[in-house]
Enzyme design. Structure first.
Site, PDB file in Angstrom:
ATOM      1  N   ASN A 111       0.856  -1.191   0.000  1.00 13.59           N
ATOM      2  CA  ASN A 111       0.000   0.000   0.000  1.00 13.59           C
ATOM      3  C   ASN A 111       0.886   1.233   0.000  1.00 13.59           C
ATOM      4  O   ASN A 111       2.018   1.182   0.482  1.00 13.59           O
ATOM      5  CB  ASN A 111      -0.885   0.002   1.257  1.00 13.59           C
ATOM      6  CG  ASN A 111      -1.818   1.199   1.315  1.00 13.59           C
ATOM      7  OD1 ASN A 111      -2.428   1.565   0.306  1.00 13.59           O
ATOM      8  ND2 ASN A 111      -1.930   1.816   2.476  1.00 13.59           N
ATOM      9  N   HIS A 113       0.974   5.199   1.356  1.00 14.37           N
ATOM     10  CA  HIS A 113       0.295   6.038   2.353  1.00 14.37           C
ATOM     11  C   HIS A 113       0.980   7.413   2.395  1.00 14.37           C
ATOM     12  O   HIS A 113       2.207   7.494   2.394  1.00 14.37           O
ATOM     13  CB  HIS A 113       0.396   5.364   3.735  1.00 14.37           C
ATOM     14  CG  HIS A 113      -0.273   6.153   4.796  1.00 14.37           C
ATOM     15  ND1 HIS A 113      -1.637   6.140   4.982  1.00 14.37           N
ATOM     16  CD2 HIS A 113       0.229   7.030   5.715  1.00 14.37           C
ATOM     17  CE1 HIS A 113      -1.943   6.952   5.979  1.00 14.37           C
ATOM     18  NE2 HIS A 113      -0.831   7.502   6.434  1.00 14.37           N
ATOM     19  N   SER A 140       4.937   6.695   2.235  1.00 13.70           N
ATOM     20  CA  SER A 140       5.506   5.392   2.595  1.00 13.70           C
ATOM     21  C   SER A 140       4.832   4.298   1.784  1.00 13.70           C
ATOM     22  O   SER A 140       3.605   4.313   1.619  1.00 13.70           O
ATOM     23  CB  SER A 140       5.246   5.068   4.075  1.00 13.70           C
ATOM     24  OG  SER A 140       5.689   6.099   4.927  1.00 13.70           O
ATOM     25  N   ASP A 149      -2.522   0.797   8.182  1.00 14.33           N
ATOM     26  CA  ASP A 149      -1.232   1.412   7.822  1.00 14.33           C
ATOM     27  C   ASP A 149      -0.122   0.997   8.794  1.00 14.33           C
ATOM     28  O   ASP A 149       0.763   1.792   9.114  1.00 14.33           O
ATOM     29  CB  ASP A 149      -1.372   2.957   7.794  1.00 14.33           C
ATOM     30  CG  ASP A 149      -2.500   3.412   6.879  1.00 14.33           C
ATOM     31  OD1 ASP A 149      -2.661   2.829   5.797  1.00 14.33           O
ATOM     32  OD2 ASP A 149      -3.220   4.351   7.252  1.00 14.33           O
TER      33      ASP A 149
HETATM   34  C1  GRF Z   1      -3.011   8.305  -2.523  1.00 15.21           C
HETATM   35  O1  GRF Z   1      -2.649   9.634  -2.264  1.00 15.21           O
HETATM   36  C2  GRF Z   1      -2.540   7.371  -1.440  1.00 15.21           C
HETATM   37  O2  GRF Z   1      -1.623   7.959  -0.598  1.00 15.21           O
HETATM   38  C3  GRF Z   1      -3.751   7.046  -0.639  1.00 15.21           C
HETATM   39  O3  GRF Z   1      -4.833   7.200  -1.505  1.00 15.21           O
HETATM   40  C4  GRF Z   1      -4.512   8.142  -2.520  1.00 15.21           C
HETATM   41  C5  GRF Z   1      -5.003   7.583  -3.801  1.00 15.21           C
HETATM   42  O4  GRF Z   1      -4.896   8.485  -4.859  1.00 15.21           O
HETATM   43  N1  GRF Z   1      -3.613   5.721  -0.073  1.00 15.21           N
HETATM   44  P1  GRF Z   1      -5.077   7.985  -6.328  1.00 15.21           P
HETATM   45  O5  GRF Z   1      -6.450   7.318  -6.421  1.00 15.21           O
HETATM   46  O6  GRF Z   1      -3.960   7.042  -6.658  1.00 15.21           O
HETATM   47  O7  GRF Z   1      -5.048   9.241  -7.153  1.00 15.21           O
END
Ligand code: GRF
Length: 192
Positions: A111, A113, A140, A149
């Site tokens: 993932n 984050h 991260s 997370d």
């Molecule tokens: C990202 O900023 C990520 O950090 C979080 O969700 C957001 C998703 O954005 N987990 P996208 O859909 O990839 O534009």
């Protein structure tokens, strides 16, 4: 070299997914996007999958708000396995994964984050960082475990917090870093 099969899961606009698919298209990432899955019918990430001609599916999540219904999660495992997915990439997927996903893909779900974990898990981390007066934040990539997370950190990228930053301007800067970091990290999985 055999290409690593990716399954990309998202609930939102899909900018990280786009960055990954662009890197694959440019021949810079020896991976194949096997399947994009969203729990949101009209999520932008599904439009991006269609634009890049990647198989994609809307998976109705069931009655829970923060997780998938167990039978839906079982269906998700089947979809990903049938598509040949080796690495599950969460790109803005807004539900916590449980069983049977965690057992089906051990250390094979990652993932991204928008904070320097373990600081500021949860939602709107950029706002948390700004409110805490951080001078540096970032993003991260981590393995997904049963917590929020909380899995082992794979890689991080720092981003400065500027005196004039608003939550929006900081968020944009972090997302630029995310779109660079995520394909780089996936490339490491391809090299193994
Ligand atoms: C990202 O900023 C990520 O950090 C979080 O969700 C957001 C998703 O954005 N987990 P996208 O859909 O990839 O534009």
């Amino acid at each position: 070299m055999k290409k690593l099969g990716l399954g990309i899961l998202g609930s939102g606009k899909g900018s990280n997914c786009r960055a990954i698919l662009e890197q694959i298209g440019a021949g810079k990432l020896p991976a194949e996007a096997c399947l994009v899955v969203s729990d949101v019918f009209d999520a932008g990430i599904l439009d991006i999958a269609r634009e890049f001609r990647v198989p994609n599916v809307y998976l109705p999540p069931g009655k829970f708000r923060t997780r998938l219904e167990p039978n839906v999660e079982t269906e998700l495992v089947r979809l990903l396995q049938d598509a040949g997915v080796e690495l599950v990439v969460l790109a803005g997927f807004m539900r916590v994964l449980k069983e049977p996903m965690l057992t089906a893909f051990p250390e094979r779900i990652i993932n991204i984050h928008p904070s320097l974990l373990p600081k500021f898990p949860g939602i709107e981390s950029w706002k948390q960082a700004l409110a805490a007066g951080e001078k540096i934040t970032g993003c991260s990539v981590h393995y997904v475990d049963a917590g929020i997370d909380s899995g082992e950190i794979v890689a991080q990228r720092k981003v400065p917090v500027l005196p004039e930053d608003t939550p929006e301007s900081l968020h944009v800067r972090i997302q630029v870093a995310e779109r660079a970091l995520y394909p780089e990290v996936i490339a490491r999985f391809c090299a193994v």
